[in-house]
Design a protein around this motif. Structure first.
Motif, PDB file in Angstrom:
ATOM      1  N   MET A  81       0.822  -1.200   0.000  1.00 16.76           N
ATOM      2  CA  MET A  81       0.000   0.000   0.000  1.00 16.76           C
ATOM      3  C   MET A  81       0.865   1.263   0.000  1.00 16.76           C
ATOM      4  SD  MET A  81      -3.124  -0.843  -0.185  1.00 16.76           S
ATOM      5  CE  MET A  81      -4.199  -2.248   0.039  1.00 16.76           C
ATOM      6  N   PRO A  82       0.452   2.304  -0.700  1.00 18.11           N
ATOM      7  CA  PRO A  82       1.257   3.540  -0.749  1.00 18.11           C
ATOM      8  C   PRO A  82       1.243   4.269   0.585  1.00 18.11           C
ATOM      9  CG  PRO A  82      -0.858   3.894  -1.802  1.00 18.11           C
ATOM     10  CD  PRO A  82      -0.778   2.419  -1.493  1.00 18.11           C
ATOM     11  N   GLY A  83       2.352   4.956   0.889  1.00 16.47           N
ATOM     12  CA  GLY A  83       2.421   5.750   2.105  1.00 16.47           C
ATOM     13  C   GLY A  83       2.466   4.928   3.368  1.00 16.47           C
ATOM     14  N   GLY A  84       2.926   3.671   3.293  1.00 19.91           N
ATOM     15  CA  GLY A  84       2.881   2.808   4.462  1.00 19.91           C
ATOM     16  C   GLY A  84       1.491   2.239   4.663  1.00 19.91           C
ATOM     17  N   TYR A  85       1.344   1.460   5.708  1.00 18.54           N
ATOM     18  CA  TYR A  85       0.052   0.822   5.944  1.00 18.54           C
ATOM     19  C   TYR A  85      -0.918   1.803   6.590  1.00 18.54           C
ATOM     20  CZ  TYR A  85       0.432   0.577  11.016  1.00 18.54           C
ATOM     21  OH  TYR A  85       0.499   0.900  12.347  1.00 18.54           O
ATOM     22  N   SER A  86      -2.192   1.496   6.499  1.00 19.20           N
ATOM     23  CA  SER A  86      -3.222   2.244   7.197  1.00 19.20           C
ATOM     24  C   SER A  86      -3.874   1.334   8.225  1.00 19.20           C
ATOM     25  CB  SER A  86      -4.280   2.756   6.213  1.00 19.20           C
ATOM     26  OG  SER A  86      -3.709   3.680   5.301  1.00 19.20           O
ATOM     27  N   GLN A  87      -4.282   1.919   9.333  1.00 21.00           N
ATOM     28  CA  GLN A  87      -4.849   1.109  10.404  1.00 21.00           C
ATOM     29  C   GLN A  87      -6.126   0.395   9.975  1.00 21.00           C
ATOM     30  OE1 GLN A  87      -4.357   4.422  13.432  1.00 21.00           O
ATOM     31  NE2 GLN A  87      -4.129   2.648  14.761  1.00 21.00           N
ATOM     32  N   HIS A  88      -6.893   1.022   9.077  1.00 16.52           N
ATOM     33  CA  HIS A  88      -8.121   0.353   8.658  1.00 16.52           C
ATOM     34  C   HIS A  88      -7.826  -0.914   7.869  1.00 16.52           C
ATOM     35  CE1 HIS A  88      -7.658   2.125   4.595  1.00 16.52           C
ATOM     36  NE2 HIS A  88      -7.348   3.242   5.205  1.00 16.52           N
ATOM     37  N   CYS A  89      -6.698  -0.951   7.150  1.00 18.67           N
ATOM     38  CA  CYS A  89      -6.316  -2.177   6.442  1.00 18.67           C
ATOM     39  C   CYS A  89      -6.013  -3.292   7.445  1.00 18.67           C
ATOM     40  CB  CYS A  89      -5.091  -1.916   5.576  1.00 18.67           C
ATOM     41  SG  CYS A  89      -5.329  -0.766   4.215  1.00 18.67           S
ATOM     42  N   VAL A  90      -5.226  -2.965   8.459  1.00 16.54           N
ATOM     43  CA  VAL A  90      -4.862  -3.940   9.471  1.00 16.54           C
ATOM     44  C   VAL A  90      -6.100  -4.418  10.222  1.00 16.54           C
ATOM     45  CG1 VAL A  90      -3.538  -4.307  11.587  1.00 16.54           C
ATOM     46  CG2 VAL A  90      -2.536  -3.024   9.697  1.00 16.54           C
ATOM     47  N   ALA A  91      -6.993  -3.485  10.559  1.00 23.61           N
ATOM     48  CA  ALA A  91      -8.215  -3.851  11.284  1.00 23.61           C
ATOM     49  C   ALA A  91      -9.039  -4.864  10.503  1.00 23.61           C
ATOM     50  CB  ALA A  91      -9.039  -2.601  11.576  1.00 23.61           C
ATOM     51  N   SER A  92      -9.003  -4.781   9.172  1.00 25.96           N
ATOM     52  CA  SER A  92      -9.804  -5.715   8.378  1.00 25.96           C
ATOM     53  C   SER A  92      -9.323  -7.150   8.546  1.00 25.96           C
ATOM     54  CB  SER A  92      -9.783  -5.310   6.899  1.00 25.96           C
ATOM     55  OG  SER A  92      -8.510  -5.516   6.295  1.00 25.96           O
ATOM     56  N   ASP A 129     -10.103   1.632 -13.047  1.00 25.09           N
ATOM     57  CA  ASP A 129     -10.032   2.498 -11.877  1.00 25.09           C
ATOM     58  C   ASP A 129     -11.435   2.753 -11.332  1.00 25.09           C
ATOM     59  OD1 ASP A 129      -7.271   2.799 -11.704  1.00 25.09           O
ATOM     60  OD2 ASP A 129      -7.254   4.395 -13.214  1.00 25.09           O
ATOM     61  N   ARG A 130     -11.552   2.707 -10.011  1.00 25.53           N
ATOM     62  CA  ARG A 130     -12.850   2.864  -9.355  1.00 25.53           C
ATOM     63  C   ARG A 130     -12.699   3.785  -8.153  1.00 25.53           C
ATOM     64  NH1 ARG A 130     -16.267   0.526 -13.174  1.00 25.53           N
ATOM     65  NH2 ARG A 130     -15.465  -1.532 -13.754  1.00 25.53           N
ATOM     66  N   GLU A 190     -12.589  12.211  -3.335  1.00 23.28           N
ATOM     67  CA  GLU A 190     -13.042  11.053  -2.578  1.00 23.28           C
ATOM     68  C   GLU A 190     -12.016   9.936  -2.728  1.00 23.28           C
ATOM     69  OE1 GLU A 190     -16.357   8.742  -3.912  1.00 23.28           O
ATOM     70  OE2 GLU A 190     -16.154   9.441  -5.973  1.00 23.28           O
ATOM     71  N   PRO A 191     -12.008   8.977  -1.810  1.00 23.11           N
ATOM     72  CA  PRO A 191     -11.021   7.904  -1.904  1.00 23.11           C
ATOM     73  C   PRO A 191     -11.173   7.083  -3.181  1.00 23.11           C
ATOM     74  CG  PRO A 191     -12.055   7.953   0.261  1.00 23.11           C
ATOM     75  CD  PRO A 191     -12.839   8.877  -0.609  1.00 23.11           C
ATOM     76  N   VAL A 192     -10.047   6.588  -3.655  1.00 23.83           N
ATOM     77  CA  VAL A 192     -10.045   5.720  -4.830  1.00 23.83           C
ATOM     78  C   VAL A 192      -9.718   4.300  -4.395  1.00 23.83           C
ATOM     79  CG1 VAL A 192      -9.449   7.529  -6.467  1.00 23.83           C
ATOM     80  CG2 VAL A 192      -7.625   6.264  -5.312  1.00 23.83           C
ATOM     81  N   LEU A 193     -10.235   3.350  -5.153  1.00 25.53           N
ATOM     82  CA  LEU A 193      -9.989   1.953  -4.856  1.00 25.53           C
ATOM     83  C   LEU A 193      -8.587   1.564  -5.317  1.00 25.53           C
ATOM     84  CD1 LEU A 193     -11.129  -0.804  -3.898  1.00 25.53           C
ATOM     85  CD2 LEU A 193     -11.899  -1.175  -6.252  1.00 25.53           C
ATOM     86  N   LEU A 194      -7.803   1.018  -4.386  1.00 26.38           N
ATOM     87  CA  LEU A 194      -6.482   0.511  -4.737  1.00 26.38           C
ATOM     88  C   LEU A 194      -6.506  -0.988  -4.989  1.00 26.38           C
ATOM     89  CD1 LEU A 194      -4.052   2.340  -2.270  1.00 26.38           C
ATOM     90  CD2 LEU A 194      -4.748   3.026  -4.580  1.00 26.38           C
ATOM     91  N   ALA A 195      -7.273  -1.714  -4.166  1.00 26.17           N
ATOM     92  CA  ALA A 195      -7.236  -3.175  -4.282  1.00 26.17           C
ATOM     93  C   ALA A 195      -8.468  -3.794  -3.649  1.00 26.17           C
ATOM     94  CB  ALA A 195      -5.983  -3.732  -3.618  1.00 26.17           C
ATOM     95  N   GLU A 212      -4.937   2.113 -10.744  1.00 26.19           N
ATOM     96  CA  GLU A 212      -4.434   3.133  -9.813  1.00 26.19           C
ATOM     97  C   GLU A 212      -3.650   2.494  -8.680  1.00 26.19           C
ATOM     98  OE1 GLU A 212      -4.233   7.243  -8.372  1.00 26.19           O
ATOM     99  OE2 GLU A 212      -4.510   6.240 -10.304  1.00 26.19           O
ATOM    100  N   GLY A 213      -4.123   1.363  -8.206  1.00 24.25           N
ATOM    101  CA  GLY A 213      -3.398   0.656  -7.158  1.00 24.25           C
ATOM    102  C   GLY A 213      -2.038   0.173  -7.621  1.00 24.25           C
ATOM    103  N   GLN A 214      -1.964  -0.298  -8.856  1.00 22.55           N
ATOM    104  CA  GLN A 214      -0.670  -0.727  -9.399  1.00 22.55           C
ATOM    105  C   GLN A 214       0.278   0.458  -9.524  1.00 22.55           C
ATOM    106  OE1 GLN A 214       0.495  -3.600  -9.837  1.00 22.55           O
ATOM    107  NE2 GLN A 214      -1.143  -5.057 -10.271  1.00 22.55           N
ATOM    108  N   ARG A 215      -0.234   1.597  -9.967  1.00 26.52           N
ATOM    109  CA  ARG A 215       0.628   2.773 -10.134  1.00 26.52           C
ATOM    110  C   ARG A 215       1.178   3.275  -8.805  1.00 26.52           C
ATOM    111  NH1 ARG A 215      -3.388   4.048 -14.090  1.00 26.52           N
ATOM    112  NH2 ARG A 215      -4.626   5.220 -12.569  1.00 26.52           N
ATOM    113  N   ARG A 216       0.417   3.121  -7.751  1.00 25.60           N
ATOM    114  CA  ARG A 216       0.802   3.687  -6.463  1.00 25.60           C
ATOM    115  C   ARG A 216       1.461   2.689  -5.521  1.00 25.60           C
ATOM    116  NH1 ARG A 216      -0.919   8.819  -5.639  1.00 25.60           N
ATOM    117  NH2 ARG A 216      -2.554   9.633  -7.035  1.00 25.60           N
TER     118      ARG A 216
END
Length: 225
Positions: A81-92, A129-130, A190-195, A212-216
């Motif tokens: 994930m770009p910019g390091g991880y996000s807590q919401h990803c880990v929470a999932s 892209d979504r 608004e947020p974009v879908l990465l994966a 977009e996720g691949q690019r980032r």
């Protein structure tokens, strides 16, 4: 001892911890940095249920899927994930365990046929892209939202089936990294879908990245800096 001389019963404590866990899963940043609050609540719940060994068993299961290292789940998201991880990803990921334990309290469940259609069609759908709005328009509101409702911030949307044997499906959305003086934030309206991630697959095979996720995605050498 309390002035009344009484204490909450085991069932009350258990229900309270489940409520707290579900709140922490939805808004992890409000409870702690990293995953400390989630791990503490899980530890307490397993103690109340007299199954403290279940956490070590879950870590071994995550490790067998490639989802657990010395840096925990967070280190793996940092790789993708770009910019390091996000807590919401880990929470999932923690929510997967909570779901299997019967602790997760989703806002609603998808009918089995709708969830099956989502699973069958989401990978080709994610080849374009979504945005956040696109996900909601296509699949409806999530069963659980990890992160807030503000469009300024990234979040993860989780979809669960009425069939408890079906895996959770997650949509990881991004809207820039943490605010910094030298950066423009938020980057998007608004947020974009990465994966899209499937809960039942080995970690590095579980993701379908949008263009977009691949690019980032982080460059491999940037992870060592």
């Amino acid at each position: 001892m309390s002035s009344s001389g009484s204490f909450a019963g085991v069932d009350e404590i258990h229900a309270y911890l489940i409520d707290q866990l579900n709140s922490a899963l939805r808004r992890p940043g409000m409870f702690s940095q990293g995953d400390a609050a989630l791990r503490m609540l899980i530890d307490h719940l397993l103690f109340v249920e007299c199954q403290p060994e279940a956490w070590a068993e879950e870590q071994r299961a995550w490790a067998s899927r490639g989802a657990w290292t010395s840096t925990g789940v967070a280190g793996l998201f940092q790789e993708v994930m770009p910019g390091g991880y996000s807590q919401h990803c880990v929470a999932s990921v923690y929510a997967e365990f909570a779901h299997r334990r019967g602790w997760l309290r989703p806002d609603h469940l998808l009918p089995a046929d709708e969830h099956h259609a989502l699973r069958a069609g989401v990978r080709p759908w994610a080849q374009a892209d979504r945005s956040w709005a696109d996900v909601i328009s296509q699949f409806g509101p999530p069963s659980i939202l990890f992160g807030g409702t503000s469009p300024l911030y990234g979040k993860t949307l989780g979809y669960l089936s009425e069939d408890p044997h079906e895996p959770m499906v997650f949509f990881h959305l991004w809207n820039g990294s943490a605010p910094a003086p030298e950066s423009t934030w938020p980057e998007l309206e608004e947020p974009v879908l990465l994966a899209v991630r499937f809960a039942d697959a080995p970690f590095h095979e579980a993701f379908t990245f949008t263009p977009e996720g691949q690019r980032r995605r982080p460059e491999p050498d940037s992870l060592c800096r």
